[in-house]
Design a protein around this motif. Sequence first.
Motif, PDB file in Angstrom:
ATOM      1  N   ASP A 191     -55.763-115.780  66.693  1.00  0.00           N
ATOM      2  CA  ASP A 191     -54.595-116.562  67.126  1.00  0.00           C
ATOM      3  C   ASP A 191     -54.194-117.490  65.994  1.00  0.00           C
ATOM      4  OD1 ASP A 191     -52.635-118.013  68.356  1.00  0.00           O
ATOM      5  OD2 ASP A 191     -53.853-118.641  70.080  1.00  0.00           O
ATOM      6  N   PRO A 192     -53.359-116.993  65.075  1.00  0.00           N
ATOM      7  CA  PRO A 192     -53.029-117.761  63.863  1.00  0.00           C
ATOM      8  C   PRO A 192     -52.309-119.073  64.127  1.00  0.00           C
ATOM      9  CG  PRO A 192     -52.477-115.439  63.576  1.00  0.00           C
ATOM     10  CD  PRO A 192     -52.793-115.635  65.019  1.00  0.00           C
ATOM     11  N   GLN A 193     -51.800-119.266  65.337  1.00  0.00           N
ATOM     12  CA  GLN A 193     -51.103-120.514  65.651  1.00  0.00           C
ATOM     13  C   GLN A 193     -52.003-121.528  66.352  1.00  0.00           C
ATOM     14  OE1 GLN A 193     -48.019-120.885  64.404  1.00  0.00           O
ATOM     15  NE2 GLN A 193     -48.394-118.813  63.604  1.00  0.00           N
ATOM     16  N   ALA A 194     -53.183-121.095  66.747  1.00  0.00           N
ATOM     17  CA  ALA A 194     -54.057-121.973  67.525  1.00  0.00           C
ATOM     18  C   ALA A 194     -54.558-123.143  66.686  1.00  0.00           C
ATOM     19  CB  ALA A 194     -55.238-121.182  68.070  1.00  0.00           C
ATOM     20  N   LYS A 195     -54.684-124.290  67.337  1.00  0.00           N
ATOM     21  CA  LYS A 195     -55.295-125.464  66.729  1.00  0.00           C
ATOM     22  C   LYS A 195     -56.589-125.751  67.480  1.00  0.00           C
ATOM     23  CE  LYS A 195     -51.130-127.652  64.912  1.00  0.00           C
ATOM     24  NZ  LYS A 195     -50.344-128.925  64.820  1.00  0.00           N
ATOM     25  N   MET A 196     -57.657-125.981  66.735  1.00  0.00           N
ATOM     26  CA  MET A 196     -59.000-126.006  67.317  1.00  0.00           C
ATOM     27  C   MET A 196     -59.707-127.323  67.069  1.00  0.00           C
ATOM     28  SD  MET A 196     -62.182-123.480  66.312  1.00  0.00           S
ATOM     29  CE  MET A 196     -61.397-122.011  66.982  1.00  0.00           C
ATOM     30  N   PHE A 197     -60.305-127.853  68.139  1.00  0.00           N
ATOM     31  CA  PHE A 197     -61.193-129.016  68.068  1.00  0.00           C
ATOM     32  C   PHE A 197     -62.616-128.496  68.209  1.00  0.00           C
ATOM     33  CE2 PHE A 197     -62.658-133.019  70.609  1.00  0.00           C
ATOM     34  CZ  PHE A 197     -63.338-133.498  69.507  1.00  0.00           C
ATOM     35  N   VAL A 198     -63.425-128.700  67.165  1.00  0.00           N
ATOM     36  CA  VAL A 198     -64.794-128.190  67.131  1.00  0.00           C
ATOM     37  C   VAL A 198     -65.749-129.379  67.245  1.00  0.00           C
ATOM     38  CG1 VAL A 198     -66.436-126.722  65.908  1.00  0.00           C
ATOM     39  CG2 VAL A 198     -63.974-126.384  65.567  1.00  0.00           C
ATOM     40  N   TYR A 199     -66.657-129.302  68.224  1.00  0.00           N
ATOM     41  CA  TYR A 199     -67.599-130.400  68.467  1.00  0.00           C
ATOM     42  C   TYR A 199     -69.005-129.916  68.165  1.00  0.00           C
ATOM     43  CZ  TYR A 199     -69.466-134.631  70.594  1.00  0.00           C
ATOM     44  OH  TYR A 199     -70.104-135.833  70.802  1.00  0.00           O
ATOM     45  N   VAL A 200     -69.681-130.602  67.218  1.00  0.00           N
ATOM     46  CA  VAL A 200     -70.935-130.111  66.656  1.00  0.00           C
ATOM     47  C   VAL A 200     -71.990-131.209  66.681  1.00  0.00           C
ATOM     48  CG1 VAL A 200     -69.595-128.639  65.109  1.00  0.00           C
ATOM     49  CG2 VAL A 200     -70.485-130.806  64.247  1.00  0.00           C
ATOM     50  N   GLY A 201     -73.207-130.833  66.317  1.00  0.00           N
ATOM     51  CA  GLY A 201     -74.280-131.792  66.125  1.00  0.00           C
ATOM     52  C   GLY A 201     -74.513-132.051  64.642  1.00  0.00           C
ATOM     53  N   HIS A 202     -74.670-133.306  64.296  1.00  0.00           N
ATOM     54  CA  HIS A 202     -75.131-133.737  62.973  1.00  0.00           C
ATOM     55  C   HIS A 202     -74.478-132.988  61.804  1.00  0.00           C
ATOM     56  CE1 HIS A 202     -78.063-136.542  64.629  1.00  0.00           C
ATOM     57  NE2 HIS A 202     -78.355-135.625  65.521  1.00  0.00           N
ATOM     58  N   SER A 203     -75.278-132.252  61.008  1.00  0.00           N
ATOM     59  CA  SER A 203     -74.837-131.792  59.691  1.00  0.00           C
ATOM     60  C   SER A 203     -73.887-130.595  59.704  1.00  0.00           C
ATOM     61  CB  SER A 203     -76.064-131.440  58.832  1.00  0.00           C
ATOM     62  OG  SER A 203     -76.848-132.582  58.586  1.00  0.00           O
ATOM     63  N   HIS A 204     -73.683-129.959  60.833  1.00  0.00           N
ATOM     64  CA  HIS A 204     -72.725-128.844  60.874  1.00  0.00           C
ATOM     65  C   HIS A 204     -71.331-129.296  60.441  1.00  0.00           C
ATOM     66  CE1 HIS A 204     -75.719-126.456  62.993  1.00  0.00           C
ATOM     67  NE2 HIS A 204     -75.850-127.429  63.870  1.00  0.00           N
ATOM     68  N   VAL A 205     -71.078-130.597  60.456  1.00  0.00           N
ATOM     69  CA  VAL A 205     -69.763-131.142  60.111  1.00  0.00           C
ATOM     70  C   VAL A 205     -69.503-131.147  58.609  1.00  0.00           C
ATOM     71  CG1 VAL A 205     -70.470-133.557  59.846  1.00  0.00           C
ATOM     72  CG2 VAL A 205     -68.191-133.036  60.732  1.00  0.00           C
ATOM     73  N   ALA A 206     -70.527-131.020  57.787  1.00  0.00           N
ATOM     74  CA  ALA A 206     -70.375-131.172  56.338  1.00  0.00           C
ATOM     75  C   ALA A 206     -69.548-130.039  55.743  1.00  0.00           C
ATOM     76  CB  ALA A 206     -71.742-131.229  55.670  1.00  0.00           C
ATOM     77  N   GLU A 207     -68.445-130.365  55.090  1.00  0.00           N
ATOM     78  CA  GLU A 207     -67.578-129.334  54.504  1.00  0.00           C
ATOM     79  C   GLU A 207     -67.836-129.137  53.005  1.00  0.00           C
ATOM     80  OE1 GLU A 207     -63.329-130.365  53.743  1.00  0.00           O
ATOM     81  OE2 GLU A 207     -63.716-131.964  55.201  1.00  0.00           O
ATOM     82  N   GLN A 208     -68.873-129.784  52.515  1.00  0.00           N
ATOM     83  CA  GLN A 208     -69.391-129.532  51.168  1.00  0.00           C
ATOM     84  C   GLN A 208     -70.905-129.405  51.288  1.00  0.00           C
ATOM     85  OE1 GLN A 208     -67.620-129.037  48.441  1.00  0.00           O
ATOM     86  NE2 GLN A 208     -65.635-129.525  49.367  1.00  0.00           N
ATOM     87  N   PRO A 209     -71.551-128.623  50.408  1.00  0.00           N
ATOM     88  CA  PRO A 209     -73.020-128.531  50.466  1.00  0.00           C
ATOM     89  C   PRO A 209     -73.655-129.907  50.296  1.00  0.00           C
ATOM     90  CG  PRO A 209     -72.113-126.789  49.077  1.00  0.00           C
ATOM     91  CD  PRO A 209     -70.971-127.728  49.372  1.00  0.00           C
ATOM     92  N   ILE A 210     -74.707-130.156  51.070  1.00  0.00           N
ATOM     93  CA  ILE A 210     -75.435-131.419  50.978  1.00  0.00           C
ATOM     94  C   ILE A 210     -76.895-131.111  50.706  1.00  0.00           C
ATOM     95  CG2 ILE A 210     -73.835-132.669  52.470  1.00  0.00           C
ATOM     96  CD1 ILE A 210     -75.813-132.326  54.759  1.00  0.00           C
ATOM     97  N   ASP A 211     -77.664-132.156  50.376  1.00  0.00           N
ATOM     98  CA  ASP A 211     -79.082-131.961  50.078  1.00  0.00           C
ATOM     99  C   ASP A 211     -79.769-131.266  51.242  1.00  0.00           C
ATOM    100  OD1 ASP A 211     -78.773-133.176  47.644  1.00  0.00           O
ATOM    101  OD2 ASP A 211     -79.501-135.141  48.320  1.00  0.00           O
ATOM    102  N   GLY A 212     -80.546-130.217  50.904  1.00  0.00           N
ATOM    103  CA  GLY A 212     -81.243-129.456  51.920  1.00  0.00           C
ATOM    104  C   GLY A 212     -82.736-129.587  51.763  1.00  0.00           C
ATOM    105  N   TYR A 213     -83.452-128.551  52.156  1.00  0.00           N
ATOM    106  CA  TYR A 213     -84.908-128.559  52.058  1.00  0.00           C
ATOM    107  C   TYR A 213     -85.329-127.970  50.722  1.00  0.00           C
ATOM    108  CZ  TYR A 213     -84.574-129.894  56.850  1.00  0.00           C
ATOM    109  OH  TYR A 213     -84.260-130.582  57.983  1.00  0.00           O
ATOM    110  N   GLY A 214     -86.358-128.537  50.140  1.00  0.00           N
ATOM    111  CA  GLY A 214     -86.721-128.155  48.792  1.00  0.00           C
ATOM    112  C   GLY A 214     -85.821-128.899  47.808  1.00  0.00           C
TER     113      GLY A 214
END
Length: 421
Positions: A239-262
């Motif tokens: 649905d190319p016209q749809a606008k979406m509100f996405v509700y997540v927990g914690h780090s799923h929101v990061a739109e750039q890579p962040i420090d991980g494990y290791g």
Amino acid sequence: MIARTAAAVLMLPAAVMAQDGPSKADWDAINASMKQLEQGRYLDAADILRPLAFDAAGKPKPGIFYSQWREARTRMTAEPIGPEPQPSDEPEAKAAADRLATATPRDAIAEIVARAAKTRVVILNEDHALPRDRAFALEVARALRPLGYSVLAAETFLNVDDHAPMVRLAKDGYPVHSSGHYTQDPVFGDFVRQSLAMGYRPVAYEQMDSGGGGLSRAESIARREEAQSSNLAKVLAADPQAKMFVYVGHSHVAEQPIDGYGNGKQSWMATLLKAKTGIDPLTIDQATLGQSTGGYNGHPRRVLATKASGRSIAMFDGDRPVVVGQYAGAVDLQVYHPATRMVKGRPDWLAAMGRKPMVIPAGFVPQKGERLVQVFIAGESDDAIPVDQVLLRAGEDVPSLMVPGNRPLRLVMQDPTPAKP
């Protein structure tokens, strides 16, 4: 029953990934607690975890059991567990507080609306142990609806091949115990209920297959983020016209890579979704500065308390949003909520959800021990999520229920299941 329990377990790594691997007995206890939740037995779900969450002296044992007990407890009270966090001596915390001290506050909802108009995807995170975050999510859903946002995608929604839970959710207009794990919280449940009434369509996007064992923590995260982002990308493409509100927990929101494990960086769902779709989402973090039990945000929250004037705010340096902590450079906005105030024994922010206080009848007050008093919307099914509930203790002040003012209601008492001799 088995499918719902498995799906709920899939959500746990995001909350417990900082812990050492639990034993089979540990998982058995968590699954037993989840099964009680699926049956609406909130008190029993918390009681299963209580002996594992505290030591013999009654002191919390940091780890998976305490974090899960906290979530179980807040479902029954809507209150944060513990007082405002104390300031930390960590240099990072002091540096964050110093940066925020020189920044200027702006109304969070107004800033979200201004930026949401320029995209078709808004992603907001939460701390799973703070129902207050879900009340703010409802504020965001209300603000986005006039902009044409009509899809509500929540990490917690149960995702299965036939989409039956979402079909039922859309049809009923309210969540039930099989709709998802976190929606079993009455605050989350009413956020969903009110959003559907506004015209949102629910979408599940969680990973359906955890892939079994043998994966490292980073590999498990990567697999899950790939599945989540792919599922959301398919919805947007359909649905190319749809606008979406996405509700997540914690780090799923990061739109750039962040420090991980290791020593490496971790790419989370928002990062992958942006790459797959070419859509630059509006990403909002409300977890970092929340009223949690962690020490990092003690200094920042003291600074922000003097700037908020009782409202949720985002901080700015000129026209540039200020983001501190692990999501600096990885999200667009960071939101601070004022400390919860108790009014008639209940969190003040419940009123903003359209609630009014209701006195609990004397016959519902326990003479000994604890009792959960629940209020349901009349006409909803027996497996519906209560619109509110409070935990009463014999001999203590009786709080109010906070209920919708325009709906017929029914009250239910829930006592703990007696221990087997």
